[in-house]
Each structure stands twice: as C-alpha cells, then as structure tokens.
Design a protein around this motif. Structure first.
Motif, PDB file in Angstrom:
ATOM      1  N   GLU A   1       0.803  -1.059  -0.205  1.00  0.00           N
ATOM      2  CA  GLU A   1      -0.130   0.029  -0.648  1.00  0.00           C
ATOM      3  C   GLU A   1       0.729   1.339   0.088  1.00  0.00           C
ATOM      4  O   GLU A   1       0.460   2.121  -0.845  1.00  0.00           O
ATOM      5  CB  GLU A   1      -0.949  -0.053   1.606  1.00  0.00           C
ATOM      6  N   SER A   2       1.935   1.295   0.742  1.00  0.00           N
ATOM      7  CA  SER A   2       3.175   2.631   0.803  1.00  0.00           C
ATOM      8  C   SER A   2       3.810   2.417  -0.576  1.00  0.00           C
ATOM      9  O   SER A   2       3.888   3.580  -0.731  1.00  0.00           O
ATOM     10  CB  SER A   2       4.016   2.382   1.788  1.00  0.00           C
ATOM     11  N   LEU A   3       4.103   1.064  -1.115  1.00  0.00           N
ATOM     12  CA  LEU A   3       4.755   1.528  -1.906  1.00  0.00           C
ATOM     13  C   LEU A   3       3.839   1.942  -3.368  1.00  0.00           C
ATOM     14  O   LEU A   3       4.506   2.859  -4.600  1.00  0.00           O
ATOM     15  CB  LEU A   3       5.419   0.596  -2.601  1.00  0.00           C
ATOM     16  N   ARG A   4       2.097   1.734  -3.060  1.00  0.00           N
ATOM     17  CA  ARG A   4       1.671   2.409  -4.245  1.00  0.00           C
ATOM     18  C   ARG A   4       1.159   3.900  -3.985  1.00  0.00           C
ATOM     19  O   ARG A   4       1.376   4.682  -5.038  1.00  0.00           O
ATOM     20  CB  ARG A   4       0.128   1.705  -4.672  1.00  0.00           C
ATOM     21  N   PHE A   5       0.852   4.277  -3.036  1.00  0.00           N
ATOM     22  CA  PHE A   5       0.633   5.729  -2.715  1.00  0.00           C
ATOM     23  C   PHE A   5       2.137   5.870  -3.162  1.00  0.00           C
ATOM     24  O   PHE A   5       2.264   7.604  -3.695  1.00  0.00           O
ATOM     25  CB  PHE A   5       0.694   5.500  -0.979  1.00  0.00           C
ATOM     26  N   TYR A   6       3.738   5.819  -2.448  1.00  0.00           N
ATOM     27  CA  TYR A   6       4.375   7.129  -3.054  1.00  0.00           C
ATOM     28  C   TYR A   6       4.316   6.691  -4.875  1.00  0.00           C
ATOM     29  O   TYR A   6       4.866   8.036  -5.355  1.00  0.00           O
ATOM     30  CB  TYR A   6       5.422   6.359  -2.491  1.00  0.00           C
ATOM     31  N   THR A   7       4.425   5.828  -5.345  1.00  0.00           N
ATOM     32  CA  THR A   7       4.227   5.770  -6.850  1.00  0.00           C
ATOM     33  C   THR A   7       3.579   6.692  -7.822  1.00  0.00           C
ATOM     34  O   THR A   7       3.951   7.247  -8.581  1.00  0.00           O
ATOM     35  CB  THR A   7       5.461   4.518  -7.305  1.00  0.00           C
ATOM     36  N   GLU A   8       2.089   5.906  -7.520  1.00  0.00           N
ATOM     37  CA  GLU A   8       0.986   6.657  -8.331  1.00  0.00           C
ATOM     38  C   GLU A   8       0.249   7.481  -7.887  1.00  0.00           C
ATOM     39  O   GLU A   8      -0.237   8.603  -7.999  1.00  0.00           O
ATOM     40  CB  GLU A   8      -0.327   5.480  -8.182  1.00  0.00           C
ATOM     41  N   ILE A   9       0.717   7.819  -6.805  1.00  0.00           N
ATOM     42  CA  ILE A   9      -0.064   8.953  -5.544  1.00  0.00           C
ATOM     43  C   ILE A   9       0.953  10.180  -5.700  1.00  0.00           C
ATOM     44  O   ILE A   9       0.482  11.588  -6.327  1.00  0.00           O
ATOM     45  CB  ILE A   9      -1.031   9.133  -4.302  1.00  0.00           C
ATOM     46  N   MET A  10       1.929  10.025  -5.601  1.00  0.00           N
ATOM     47  CA  MET A  10       3.310  11.498  -4.916  1.00  0.00           C
ATOM     48  C   MET A  10       3.888  10.917  -6.330  1.00  0.00           C
ATOM     49  O   MET A  10       4.697  12.053  -6.476  1.00  0.00           O
ATOM     50  CB  MET A  10       3.587  10.771  -3.975  1.00  0.00           C
ATOM     51  N   GLY A  11       3.758  10.146  -7.338  1.00  0.00           N
ATOM     52  CA  GLY A  11       4.682  10.062  -7.918  1.00  0.00           C
ATOM     53  C   GLY A  11       6.475   9.812  -7.919  1.00  0.00           C
ATOM     54  O   GLY A  11       7.274  10.044  -8.813  1.00  0.00           O
ATOM     55  N   PHE A  12       6.763   8.838  -7.101  1.00  0.00           N
ATOM     56  CA  PHE A  12       7.477   8.753  -6.717  1.00  0.00           C
ATOM     57  C   PHE A  12       8.643   7.672  -8.422  1.00  0.00           C
ATOM     58  O   PHE A  12       7.075   6.813  -8.326  1.00  0.00           O
ATOM     59  CB  PHE A  12       7.691   8.432  -5.573  1.00  0.00           C
ATOM     60  N   GLU A  13       9.602   6.949  -8.348  1.00  0.00           N
ATOM     61  CA  GLU A  13       9.473   6.107  -8.994  1.00  0.00           C
ATOM     62  C   GLU A  13      11.340   5.024  -8.693  1.00  0.00           C
ATOM     63  O   GLU A  13      11.602   5.763  -8.043  1.00  0.00           O
ATOM     64  CB  GLU A  13      10.206   6.266 -10.714  1.00  0.00           C
ATOM     65  N   ILE A  14      10.730   4.130  -9.093  1.00  0.00           N
ATOM     66  CA  ILE A  14      11.231   3.093  -7.917  1.00  0.00           C
ATOM     67  C   ILE A  14      12.921   3.237  -8.635  1.00  0.00           C
ATOM     68  O   ILE A  14      13.140   2.483 -10.034  1.00  0.00           O
ATOM     69  CB  ILE A  14      10.438   1.156  -8.326  1.00  0.00           C
TER      70      ILE A  14
END
Length: 134
Positions: free
Chosen positions: A18-31
């Motif tokens: 859930e946290s990884l999805r939040f930071y990538t999909e909502i916040m726009g971070f890339e892995i």
C-alpha cells in the motif's frame, strides 16, 4: 562539514504494498531499486522524486512497529512544495485517495494566510502540501 542537500528519509512500514503504491501512484515517485530479503527485511526499496529519495522498508522479520503518533519525538511530518496546492488537492482526491487530515472540519485549510493540506500515507507518515514559501 559542508551541508549540500538532504539525500533521503527512511520510512518503515508493515503495509509495504500500500505504501509503495501511494508513493509511486499518488506522489509520483519512481522505483530506483527494490531488494527482497534485505538484511532480515522482506523489502528495502529506494524510490525517487527529482532529487529527493525515500528508503521504504519493511520491519526486520519478527519485529512489530509502533503506530505513528504526532506525540513522538523526531520528525512529525514532511512537506512538499507544489505549484498549486488546490490543484494538487483535487488531483489526489481524483485518484481516490481520501486519508486527509481534518482541521476545523476542513481538508484544505488556511494557515497564516495561505492554504495547505495534509495526507496520511498508508504506513502513517503525515505529508503536508503547500504552494507558498514560509
């Protein structure tokens, strides 16, 4: 020592997916790098937004993390500057994210002459958004 910039913050979570999805999909971070089985942890993942990085990790095997509280010592929240705080608020809501901090019955509220809002990430990190420098 010459200080140049902040490199990263490390966030532990028992709600990794859930946290990884939040930071990538909502916040726009890339892995940048996701490592499974990292030193007794299920995952240790580096994510990046422009020059800022988060090291997102699960607790060590068998450890139970404490819930987030604004009564803890240390960092209470982190803040991101955006071009237009109201547009960012609407964008996040349009993505179906609804865990906003409420102040005076409002999700988007005025503090010292300008608007801001805060969301709570799945692991509990409080994130503020504003568009005016202090």
């Amino acid at each position: 020592m010459i200080k140049r910039s902040i490199h990263h913050v490390c966030i532990q979570t028992e709600r990794y997916e859930e946290s990884l999805r939040f930071y990538t999909e909502i916040m726009g971070f890339e892995i940048v790098n996701e490592t499974a089985g990292f030193h007794g942890r299920a995952y240790n993942t580096w994510i990046k937004l422009e020059d800022f990085m988060i090291e997102l990790q699960t607790p060590k095997n068998g450890d139970k993390l404490n819930e987030w509280s604004n009564k803890n010592a240390g960092i209470v929240h982190m803040c991101f500057m955006v071009k237009d705080v109201e547009a960012e608020f609407k964008r996040i809501k349009s993505l179906g994210y609804n865990d906003f901090k409420i102040k005076n019955s409002e999700e988007l509220y005025k503090v010292e002459g300008s608007y801001l809002f805060k969301v709570k990430a799945p692991e509990g990190t409080e994130i503020e958004f504003r568009d005016i420098e202090i």
